[in-house]
Scaffold this motif. Structure first.
Motif, mmCIF file in Angstrom:
data_model
loop_
_atom_site.group_PDB
_atom_site.id
_atom_site.type_symbol
_atom_site.label_atom_id
_atom_site.label_comp_id
_atom_site.label_asym_id
_atom_site.label_seq_id
_atom_site.Cartn_x
_atom_site.Cartn_y
_atom_site.Cartn_z
ATOM 1 N N ARG A 31 6.333 -6.182 1.893
ATOM 2 C CA ARG A 31 6.654 -7.602 1.774
ATOM 3 C C ARG A 31 8.055 -7.932 2.268
ATOM 4 O O ARG A 31 8.388 -9.105 2.465
ATOM 5 C CB ARG A 31 6.468 -8.055 0.322
ATOM 6 N N ALA A 32 8.863 -6.899 2.498
ATOM 7 C CA ALA A 32 10.185 -7.119 3.096
ATOM 8 C C ALA A 32 10.081 -7.291 4.612
ATOM 9 O O ALA A 32 11.103 -7.450 5.285
ATOM 10 C CB ALA A 32 11.103 -5.952 2.765
ATOM 11 N N GLY A 33 8.850 -7.241 5.131
ATOM 12 C CA GLY A 33 8.646 -7.480 6.557
ATOM 13 C C GLY A 33 8.432 -6.236 7.383
ATOM 14 O O GLY A 33 8.459 -6.299 8.616
ATOM 15 N N ASN A 34 8.211 -5.104 6.728
ATOM 16 C CA ASN A 34 8.030 -3.840 7.442
ATOM 17 C C ASN A 34 6.552 -3.492 7.597
ATOM 18 O O ASN A 34 5.719 -3.860 6.769
ATOM 19 C CB ASN A 34 8.726 -2.707 6.684
ATOM 20 N N ARG A 35 6.236 -2.773 8.663
ATOM 21 C CA ARG A 35 4.936 -2.126 8.786
ATOM 22 C C ARG A 35 5.052 -0.773 8.090
ATOM 23 O O ARG A 35 6.026 -0.043 8.317
ATOM 24 C CB ARG A 35 4.550 -1.956 10.250
ATOM 25 N N VAL A 36 4.079 -0.449 7.248
ATOM 26 C CA VAL A 36 4.223 0.716 6.373
ATOM 27 C C VAL A 36 3.041 1.678 6.533
ATOM 28 O O VAL A 36 1.879 1.279 6.453
ATOM 29 C CB VAL A 36 4.333 0.291 4.891
ATOM 30 N N VAL A 37 3.387 2.949 6.761
ATOM 31 C CA VAL A 37 2.425 4.041 6.762
ATOM 32 C C VAL A 37 2.862 5.027 5.690
ATOM 33 O O VAL A 37 4.043 5.381 5.609
ATOM 34 C CB VAL A 37 2.370 4.742 8.135
ATOM 35 N N VAL A 38 1.925 5.447 4.861
ATOM 36 C CA VAL A 38 2.252 6.305 3.719
ATOM 37 C C VAL A 38 1.521 7.635 3.843
ATOM 38 O O VAL A 38 0.335 7.668 4.175
ATOM 39 C CB VAL A 38 1.862 5.615 2.395
ATOM 40 N N ILE A 39 2.237 8.716 3.593
ATOM 41 C CA ILE A 39 1.656 10.061 3.492
ATOM 42 C C ILE A 39 1.773 10.483 2.039
ATOM 43 O O ILE A 39 2.844 10.358 1.433
ATOM 44 C CB ILE A 39 2.397 11.083 4.376
ATOM 45 N N VAL A 40 0.712 11.002 1.472
ATOM 46 C CA VAL A 40 0.745 11.335 0.051
ATOM 47 C C VAL A 40 0.254 12.765 -0.182
ATOM 48 O O VAL A 40 -0.641 13.257 0.498
ATOM 49 C CB VAL A 40 -0.098 10.308 -0.760
ATOM 50 N N SER A 41 0.905 13.431 -1.131
ATOM 51 C CA SER A 41 0.510 14.784 -1.544
ATOM 52 C C SER A 41 -0.494 14.702 -2.683
ATOM 53 O O SER A 41 -0.774 13.632 -3.220
ATOM 54 C CB SER A 41 1.739 15.574 -2.002
ATOM 55 N N ALA A 42 -1.021 15.853 -3.073
ATOM 56 C CA ALA A 42 -1.914 15.914 -4.223
ATOM 57 C C ALA A 42 -1.138 15.633 -5.509
ATOM 58 O O ALA A 42 0.067 15.877 -5.590
ATOM 59 C CB ALA A 42 -2.581 17.285 -4.294
ATOM 60 N N MET A 43 -1.830 15.121 -6.493
ATOM 61 C CA MET A 43 -1.203 14.767 -7.774
ATOM 62 C C MET A 43 -0.700 16.009 -8.507
ATOM 63 O O MET A 43 -1.457 16.963 -8.703
ATOM 64 C CB MET A 43 -2.203 14.027 -8.658
ATOM 65 N N GLY A 44 0.565 15.985 -8.909
ATOM 66 C CA GLY A 44 1.111 17.017 -9.775
ATOM 67 C C GLY A 44 0.780 18.434 -9.356
ATOM 68 O O GLY A 44 1.097 18.873 -8.254
ATOM 69 N N ASP A 87 -4.699 -3.577 -5.446
ATOM 70 C CA ASP A 87 -4.653 -4.323 -6.705
ATOM 71 C C ASP A 87 -3.427 -5.229 -6.785
ATOM 72 O O ASP A 87 -3.416 -6.201 -7.541
ATOM 73 C CB ASP A 87 -4.646 -3.339 -7.882
ATOM 74 N N LEU A 88 -2.391 -4.907 -5.985
ATOM 75 C CA LEU A 88 -1.170 -5.721 -5.957
ATOM 76 C C LEU A 88 -1.216 -6.771 -4.846
ATOM 77 O O LEU A 88 -0.215 -7.430 -4.557
ATOM 78 C CB LEU A 88 0.049 -4.814 -5.771
ATOM 79 N N GLY A 89 -2.375 -6.929 -4.209
ATOM 80 C CA GLY A 89 -2.554 -8.009 -3.257
ATOM 81 C C GLY A 89 -2.252 -7.671 -1.808
ATOM 82 O O GLY A 89 -2.187 -8.576 -0.967
ATOM 83 N N VAL A 90 -2.067 -6.400 -1.489
ATOM 84 C CA VAL A 90 -1.809 -5.992 -0.106
ATOM 85 C C VAL A 90 -2.955 -5.100 0.358
ATOM 86 O O VAL A 90 -3.332 -4.150 -0.334
ATOM 87 C CB VAL A 90 -0.465 -5.240 0.019
ATOM 88 N N ASP A 91 -3.510 -5.406 1.526
ATOM 89 C CA ASP A 91 -4.601 -4.601 2.059
ATOM 90 C C ASP A 91 -4.117 -3.188 2.356
ATOM 91 O O ASP A 91 -3.103 -2.993 3.033
ATOM 92 C CB ASP A 91 -5.136 -5.237 3.349
ATOM 93 N N ALA A 92 -4.824 -2.197 1.839
ATOM 94 C CA ALA A 92 -4.495 -0.791 2.091
ATOM 95 C C ALA A 92 -5.778 -0.015 2.296
ATOM 96 O O ALA A 92 -6.764 -0.239 1.574
ATOM 97 C CB ALA A 92 -3.700 -0.200 0.933
ATOM 98 N N GLN A 93 -5.773 0.871 3.269
ATOM 99 C CA GLN A 93 -6.917 1.751 3.511
ATOM 100 C C GLN A 93 -6.442 3.191 3.514
ATOM 101 O O GLN A 93 -5.366 3.502 4.030
ATOM 102 C CB GLN A 93 -7.596 1.416 4.844
ATOM 103 N N ALA A 94 -7.269 4.069 2.939
ATOM 104 C CA ALA A 94 -6.953 5.491 2.864
ATOM 105 C C ALA A 94 -7.656 6.231 3.997
ATOM 106 O O ALA A 94 -8.783 5.891 4.375
ATOM 107 C CB ALA A 94 -7.383 6.058 1.516
ATOM 108 N N PHE A 95 -6.981 7.248 4.528
ATOM 109 C CA PHE A 95 -7.514 8.039 5.644
ATOM 110 C C PHE A 95 -7.267 9.521 5.383
ATOM 111 O O PHE A 95 -6.161 9.913 4.994
ATOM 112 C CB PHE A 95 -6.821 7.666 6.957
ATOM 113 N N THR A 96 -8.286 10.323 5.627
ATOM 114 C CA THR A 96 -8.062 11.768 5.622
ATOM 115 C C THR A 96 -7.270 12.141 6.870
ATOM 116 O O THR A 96 -7.107 11.326 7.789
ATOM 117 C CB THR A 96 -9.400 12.530 5.629
ATOM 118 N N GLY A 97 -6.816 13.375 6.941
ATOM 119 C CA GLY A 97 -6.115 13.816 8.138
ATOM 120 C C GLY A 97 -6.983 13.691 9.371
ATOM 121 O O GLY A 97 -6.514 13.294 10.445
#
Length: 424
Positions: A31-44, A87-97
């Motif tokens: 929402r600050a005006g950036n295009r965002v790509v996220v990489i995430v690890s496994a939980m804990g 849930d916070l109102g921003v479209d997000a899609q998850a992708f496998t490698g």
């Protein structure tokens, strides 16, 4: 509008509340005006739990099936995080490698990246959404899922940052950045504002666990700025850039000669004694080690004064590889011609790192003088342009970190020795 790649480690998404907190941070960046790509690890501890589960049902799990199993951890966290962002109102899609377009070789369990074709990711962010990618994984030419090995999510993040020509790759964990030493054993350690790729590579290779070595190498190759910071605060972290950029950021402020002190408790020492002291012996010895795909760090050769025609070679390597190394050397004893092998897992490696070593005299004298005054004995020595490493007893390792940290003015209440300072 900046393109920001954010990587969140397992401690940052350890449970539902943590995932919600990370989602809020992602949405804030978007929402600050950036295009965002996220990489995430496994939980804990999910990856460790899956490894334990595999070992409970099989005495020798096949590598291909292990990769299929282990990638499940990141798929869980990416899907949950995408749900939380939506849930916070921003479209997000998850992708496998595989869906994201990360291609690797066929080395299951420790694959290397051979290419990134992020077409679906580019479309998602061009359409104004957030793309969330499972770290640590890709696909090979056989359409099999592969994993990049421990720390592979860092490498995934840098690879996508480079492929998408991002402005920055942010690496989030549970610490505020890279410190001058491990704060758990050196309470006087403080956060470093900026490091060069070379300094960070030396730290990563010699005990610092903040960044994966391959990720830093990838970032250096393509000059991708890294920002290591905490997902639990809004504090500025540690920036990792090339030397020219660092000098520009420092401006008129003099930078310390020494950036930090690293230590490594995960190494052991092997000594191969009674080798023929003739040309080619070391070459044959280390070819045997290389054929077994074992990585070694420090090497020292000495020639006993009381025995003619023989030499001893000592080297360090990860404790986990000692048994394999000993077995392969013993299997080649007749060819190599040595007398005996000695193992020592009671050692640790202390490393002093700083780009200022190149142009400042007296660093070695101060370093070894501090260890001498503390009564710490040195077993092996290795150096590079910007690093001095020594092997000491594991019992002395933590104390050696503290005394060297203090000797170079790195204590948080101390005054750092800066470029142009007096050497002795």
């Amino acid at each position: 509008m900046a393109l920001v790649v954010q990587k969140f480690g397992g401690s940052s998404v350890a449970d539902a509340e943590s995932i919600k907190r990370v989602a809020a941070r992602i949405v804030e960046t978007h929402r600050a005006g950036n295009r965002v790509v996220v990489i995430v690890s496994a939980m804990g501890d999910t990856t460790d739990d899956l490894i334990d589960l595999a070992n409970s049902v099989s005495t020798a799990p096949p590598a291909r099936e292990m990769d299929i199993l282990l990638t499940a951890g990141e798929r869980i966290s990416m899907a949950l995080l995408a749900m939380a962002v939506n849930d916070l109102g921003v479209d997000a899609q998850a992708f496998t490698g595989q869906q994201a377009g990360l291609y690797t070789n066929a080395s299951y369990g420790r694959a290397s990246i051979v290419g990134v074709v992020p077409e679906r990711i580019a479309r998602q962010i061009q359409n104004g959404g957030v793309a969330i990618i499972a770290g640590f994984q890709g696909v090979n030419i056989y359409d099999d899922v592969t994993t990049l090995g421990r720390g592979g999510s860092d490498t995934t993040a840098v690879a996508f940052a480079v492929a998408l020509q991002a402005d920055v790759c942010e690496i989030y964990s549970d610490v505020d950045g890279v410190f001058t030493a491990d704060p758990r054993i050196c309470p006087a350690a403080h956060k470093i504002d900026v490091l060069t790729y070379e300094e960070t590579l030396e730290m990563a290779a010699h005990g610092s666990k903040i960044l994966h070595l391959r990720a830093v190498e990838y970032a250096r190759r393509y000059n991708m700025p890294l920002h290591v910071r905490s997902s639990f605060s809004q504090k500025e972290g540690t920036w990792i850039v090339d030397e020219k950029t660092r000098n520009r950021w420092e401006g008129d402020n003099e930078a310390p000669i020494i950036s930090g002190v690293s230590h490594d408790k995960s190494q052991a020492k092997i000594t191969v004694a009674g080798l023929p002291d003739i040309p080619g012996t070391a070459s044959r010895l280390f070819q045997v080690i290389a054929n077994a795909e074992l990585n070694i760090d420090m090497i020292v050769q000495n020639v006993p004064t009381n025995v003619k025609g023989v030499a001893n070679i000592s080297f360090t390597l990860p404790i986990a590889d000692v048994r394999k190394a000993v077995d392969v050397l013993q299997a080649n004893q007749s060819e190599l011609g040595f007398e005996t092998i000695m193992e020592d897992d009671g050692v640790g490696i202390l490393s002093l790192i700083g780009a200022g070593m190149r142009s400042n005299p007296g660093v070695s004298a101060r370093f070894f003088g501090a260890l001498f005054e503390a009564g710490i004995n040195i077993d092996m020595i290795s150096t590079s342009e910007i690093r001095i490493s020594v092997v000491v007893s594991s019992d002395d390792l933590e104390e050696s970190v503290r005394v060297v940290h203090n000797a170079f003015g790195l204590d948080s209440e101390g005054e750092a020795i800066v470029y142009g300072g007096t050497g002795r």
